[in-house]
Design an enzyme around this catalytic site. Sequence first.
Site, short mmCIF file in Angstrom:
data_model
loop_
_atom_site.label_atom_id
_atom_site.label_comp_id
_atom_site.label_asym_id
_atom_site.label_seq_id
_atom_site.Cartn_x
_atom_site.Cartn_y
_atom_site.Cartn_z
N LYS A 273 0.80 -1.15 -0.10
CA LYS A 273 0.04 0.01 -0.13
C LYS A 273 0.98 1.23 -0.03
CE LYS A 273 -4.03 -2.06 2.78
NZ LYS A 273 -4.96 -1.85 1.50
N ARG A 347 -10.38 -11.96 2.69
CA ARG A 347 -11.16 -12.75 2.43
C ARG A 347 -10.58 -14.42 2.60
NH1 ARG A 347 -11.73 -10.26 -3.26
NH2 ARG A 347 -11.52 -8.16 -1.96
N1 BES Z 1 -7.82 -3.84 4.72
C1 BES Z 1 -8.19 -3.39 3.39
C2 BES Z 1 -9.38 -2.74 3.30
C3 BES Z 1 -9.56 -1.49 3.83
C4 BES Z 1 -9.24 -0.18 3.05
C5 BES Z 1 -10.20 -1.23 4.96
C6 BES Z 1 -9.42 1.09 3.63
C7 BES Z 1 -10.22 0.17 5.58
C8 BES Z 1 -10.02 1.13 4.87
C9 BES Z 1 -8.27 -4.85 2.56
O1 BES Z 1 -7.40 -5.68 3.01
C10 BES Z 1 -7.60 -4.28 1.06
O2 BES Z 1 -6.59 -3.88 0.97
N2 BES Z 1 -8.76 -4.28 0.28
C11 BES Z 1 -8.21 -3.97 -1.19
C12 BES Z 1 -8.83 -5.04 -1.98
C13 BES Z 1 -8.42 -5.35 -3.44
C14 BES Z 1 -7.07 -5.40 -3.36
C15 BES Z 1 -9.26 -6.14 -4.12
C16 BES Z 1 -9.09 -2.74 -1.41
O3 BES Z 1 -10.08 -2.60 -1.00
O4 BES Z 1 -8.24 -1.95 -2.17
MN MN Z 2 -5.27 -5.54 2.16
#
Ligand code: BES
Ligand code: MN
Length: 501
Positions: A273, A347
């Site tokens: 990230k 997931r």
């Molecule tokens: N933990 C994050 C989701 C999240 C984002 C929670 C912002 C709280 C605030 C999750 O693990 C994630 O990174 N999801 C990705 C999924 C994508 C790669 C399909 C996302 O939402 O960008």
């Molecule tokens: Mn994530």
Amino acid sequence: MPTTLPTISASDNSVIDEVLVLGFALDKKSKKFSILSGELRVDQGPLLQALTDLGASGASDEVIKLPGSASKLILLTALTLKSDGSIAHEVLRRAAGAAARSLAGTTSATFALPQASKQDFQAIAEGALLGAYTFDEFRGSSKADRKPALKKVTIYSKKAKDKSYLQGIKRAEIIAKYTHLTRDLINTPPSHLTPDSFSLRFKKLAASLGVKVEILNESQLIKGGYGGIIGVGQGSANPPRLLRLSYSGKGAKKRYAFIGKGITFDTGGLALKPAQGMEAMKSDMSGAAAVCAAVLAIAELKLPIHIDAWAALAENMVSDKATRPSDIITIYGGKTVEVLNPDAEGRLVLADAMVRAAEVGKKAGGLDGMVDVATLTGAQVVALGTRTSAVMTNNESFREQFLTLAEITGEAFWPMPLPEELRASLDSPVADMANIGDRMGGMLVAGLFLKDFVDSELPWLHLDIAGPAYNEAKAHGYTPVGGTGVALRTLVALAESSAAK
Ligand code: BES
Ligand code: MN
Ligand code: ZN
């Protein structure tokens, strides 16, 4: 050191505390203020004048402090009225919370707010306790400068002596205690909260409540075939865990499983990230904290129900051991997943825990329902903002039951669909499925991924709390900055409404 809860009691005569909390509202038609205080008599004239003189607006979250005579301070907390002049219990909960929040540094306060029902009384008690929260555990030299949370709460009510009202106070205390625990865990940084320490913390708390604990460590997870939790956690020096808390109430008939996403830190793994936004990922274990704390609350309430909480705990890190994009893992039960994006890790850990929870539930006589709680997708925040959570399901009547309860607990949830046509985007050319699909509708795609791991006969709810779990904006109502504890109240209400039926 957990945050300490204020003491709370109810009284049917005017206790003289340091602060007297009253409500006020603006009548939109007459543009006049009125004081709303339950049955307690107040000197209305000067107070109303003061509101006008101070330029009060009556908007929610407004609190006005004035010098008092019997009590040192009179605090007026704004109440917004429905068109028929009545007050929603969530308005009372938030107004009591905003008042308590602004009373950090004071000792005692009597909350004399209007109540049309026991539900209103309960909302005021909850709001006051939920608002009295601070997180100062990691303050060193600046700790002494911080104002401690309000220490003593009295709820004024004509029915204070009714047994059911006294029970209401007890219930509010339990709800607040475990909401504060959830918030504390979310606010604790990954330097101090790992899958192991998370598990041990609950192990200690569970012991005195007769809640059974099972913790699978890394080698047990590998041996057991938990490829999701291992695949996500293998890049970290802090190894993963699967924590199970089992509560069996006396006379229980129904059996539920609550499953929480417990990523103690989500760097995104090799799909790293950007720095901005990564620091909030200490909150990626909010679902796990909420389900585990909810089970302890349910145990302390002695509800006649069986509940297992499962926390799928891992730290999603970058290293030479981390799962690579294109790696294939095997989820508990045998389904294979091509990990195209290691940042879609929630997931994967949930799938392991959900399959295991269903298996254990089946052996024990069958589950009546499963609820998973997760900070799963950024798409959830895009769709619903930071204060409304999403609920997805394979069973509409279970969802309606949940939404009716959420209306009472004051937690904002909104139903979202699981459109079948999006499922094909999760197909993989090499494995049973991929861990990402269409970007558009990303929250629903994540829900569809999980749905593949649930028996279609088992009523299941998927709660995506990505936005509401962690408040990065200003405090409001009873919600502080940082961890909020969202989902706990409605999970407890679900257990109450299903108990011994
Ligand atoms: N933990 C994050 C989701 C999240 C984002 C929670 C912002 C709280 C605030 C999750 O693990 C994630 O990174 N999801 C990705 C999924 C994508 C790669 C399909 C996302 O939402 O960008
Ligand atoms: Mn994530
Ligand atoms: Zn995550």
